[in-house]
Design a protein around this motif. Sequence first.
Motif, short mmCIF file in Angstrom:
data_model
loop_
_atom_site.label_atom_id
_atom_site.label_comp_id
_atom_site.label_asym_id
_atom_site.label_seq_id
_atom_site.Cartn_x
_atom_site.Cartn_y
_atom_site.Cartn_z
N GLU A 256 -4.59 1.65 -4.48
CA GLU A 256 -5.28 0.62 -5.26
C GLU A 256 -5.69 -0.57 -4.39
OE1 GLU A 256 -3.75 0.60 -9.75
OE2 GLU A 256 -2.17 0.09 -8.31
N ALA A 257 -4.95 -0.82 -3.31
CA ALA A 257 -5.26 -1.93 -2.43
C ALA A 257 -4.70 -1.64 -1.05
CB ALA A 257 -4.68 -3.24 -2.97
N ARG A 258 -5.39 -2.14 -0.03
CA ARG A 258 -4.89 -2.00 1.34
C ARG A 258 -5.45 -3.13 2.20
NH1 ARG A 258 -1.95 2.05 3.23
NH2 ARG A 258 -1.19 1.70 1.10
N LEU A 259 -4.56 -3.76 2.93
CA LEU A 259 -4.94 -4.87 3.82
C LEU A 259 -5.12 -4.35 5.23
CD1 LEU A 259 -5.27 -7.95 4.32
CD2 LEU A 259 -2.82 -8.03 4.74
N THR A 263 -8.65 -7.32 10.82
CA THR A 263 -9.87 -8.01 10.41
C THR A 263 -9.64 -8.98 9.26
OG1 THR A 263 -10.44 -6.16 8.94
CG2 THR A 263 -11.34 -6.11 11.17
N ALA A 264 -8.40 -9.09 8.77
CA ALA A 264 -8.06 -9.96 7.64
C ALA A 264 -8.93 -9.65 6.43
CB ALA A 264 -8.18 -11.43 8.03
N VAL A 265 -9.08 -8.36 6.14
CA VAL A 265 -9.85 -7.93 4.97
C VAL A 265 -8.92 -7.15 4.05
CG1 VAL A 265 -11.76 -6.50 4.13
CG2 VAL A 265 -12.04 -7.86 6.22
N LEU A 266 -8.91 -7.53 2.79
CA LEU A 266 -8.14 -6.83 1.77
C LEU A 266 -9.10 -6.00 0.93
CD1 LEU A 266 -5.48 -6.35 0.16
CD2 LEU A 266 -6.12 -8.34 -1.23
N TYR A 267 -8.92 -4.67 0.97
CA TYR A 267 -9.75 -3.77 0.18
C TYR A 267 -9.05 -3.48 -1.14
CZ TYR A 267 -12.46 -2.94 4.42
OH TYR A 267 -13.26 -3.11 5.55
N TRP A 277 -2.73 -6.33 -9.61
CA TRP A 277 -1.96 -7.43 -9.04
C TRP A 277 -0.74 -6.94 -8.25
CZ3 TRP A 277 -4.63 -11.50 -8.60
CH2 TRP A 277 -5.50 -11.95 -9.60
N THR A 278 -0.07 -5.93 -8.76
CA THR A 278 1.12 -5.44 -8.06
C THR A 278 0.77 -4.90 -6.68
OG1 THR A 278 2.21 -4.89 -10.16
CG2 THR A 278 3.05 -3.81 -8.16
N ALA A 279 -0.30 -4.11 -6.61
CA ALA A 279 -0.71 -3.54 -5.33
C ALA A 279 -1.18 -4.63 -4.37
CB ALA A 279 -1.82 -2.51 -5.55
N VAL A 280 -1.93 -5.60 -4.87
CA VAL A 280 -2.40 -6.70 -4.03
C VAL A 280 -1.22 -7.50 -3.49
CG1 VAL A 280 -3.62 -8.91 -4.07
CG2 VAL A 280 -4.67 -6.90 -5.11
N ALA A 281 -0.28 -7.82 -4.37
CA ALA A 281 0.88 -8.61 -3.96
C ALA A 281 1.73 -7.85 -2.93
CB ALA A 281 1.72 -8.96 -5.18
#
Length: 323
Positions: A256-259, A263-267, A277-281
């Motif tokens: 769902e999310a990966r940093l 490159t300081a990019v959050l996909y 939110w859980t995956a981002v956090a």
Amino acid sequence: LPLIACLDGSYRSAAEVYLSRAAMTLLGNAIHVAEPAESKAVQALYRWLGVRQQPAPADLVAALLTISRLQPAPPAPLDAATLRRVQEIWQRLSELPPADPATADLLAPLQGQPVIANSRGVLTPPARLFLADQPELAARFRALTDPAAQEILLDLPPTLAQILRVVGVRPLSEAAALSIHTGGRPIEDAALTARIHERQPLIARLLQAETAVNQPPLSADWLNTLQVQRAARLEVQYHLPLTATEALSTMPEEVEARLLGATAVLYVQGEEAAVPWTAVARELAQALRPTHPPGALALGIKELLAAATFQAAAQILTDLGYN
């Protein structure tokens, strides 16, 4: 001066001689051991002259190289006694200060040599071994059927891991390259980017509170430059080079999310209206404190980001006791 009579019939200077045969168990038969002292007075004289009682680091290095040279080809697991000996030598070497240039010079002969036991007990060059510094990432590689994936990862205490880094063993998190497949060109998520930038001071407070007193301070400043990209599909895969022609790759995994830290990019996967939110956090927590499980830090970050306003997020931080 060659004042000390040795068991091999020679006379050596005190700095070349060990007081007890017990040193041979660790260092091998190439060392020189003093003839048994006939009295406590002679023992005291030996000590005063500087006869060695503990293995010298240079002799430990030499012992490792000797053990390595005596191993058969092709390499095979060490017998139990030799494996214990190798482990004890590295344990003693781990007492050296890893940041001291003198330590690097002392251990330089070990670089490129098969002197570290892998998970099968086979002596292996440092460049082919990796520290399992991130359990989740290590689990992805250990799930592979390739035997190499089971052999190359080391779970070690911090002091031993630090000294092995001096000779060229790398943390898995630094050696493995992450590739991200988005199924098309990602789109910037300006709203989520702005929210993370806005909540950065609160996340920094949380990070400081969650950092142990005896640990060096961690920084959340890089969150101010983080960019968020949305992708219709998000699939990740890790690649670990072993040699110029050999590499391991994890199975492709939908997330769902990966940093991407370099490159300081959050996909983030999906439409802008829905934020995982859980995956981002979890991604932010892992990057902020890479040597620890996301755990409580991720839960706190989730609460701070999901709050409707900055004031509401700040109140949550206060209510949880983070002053």
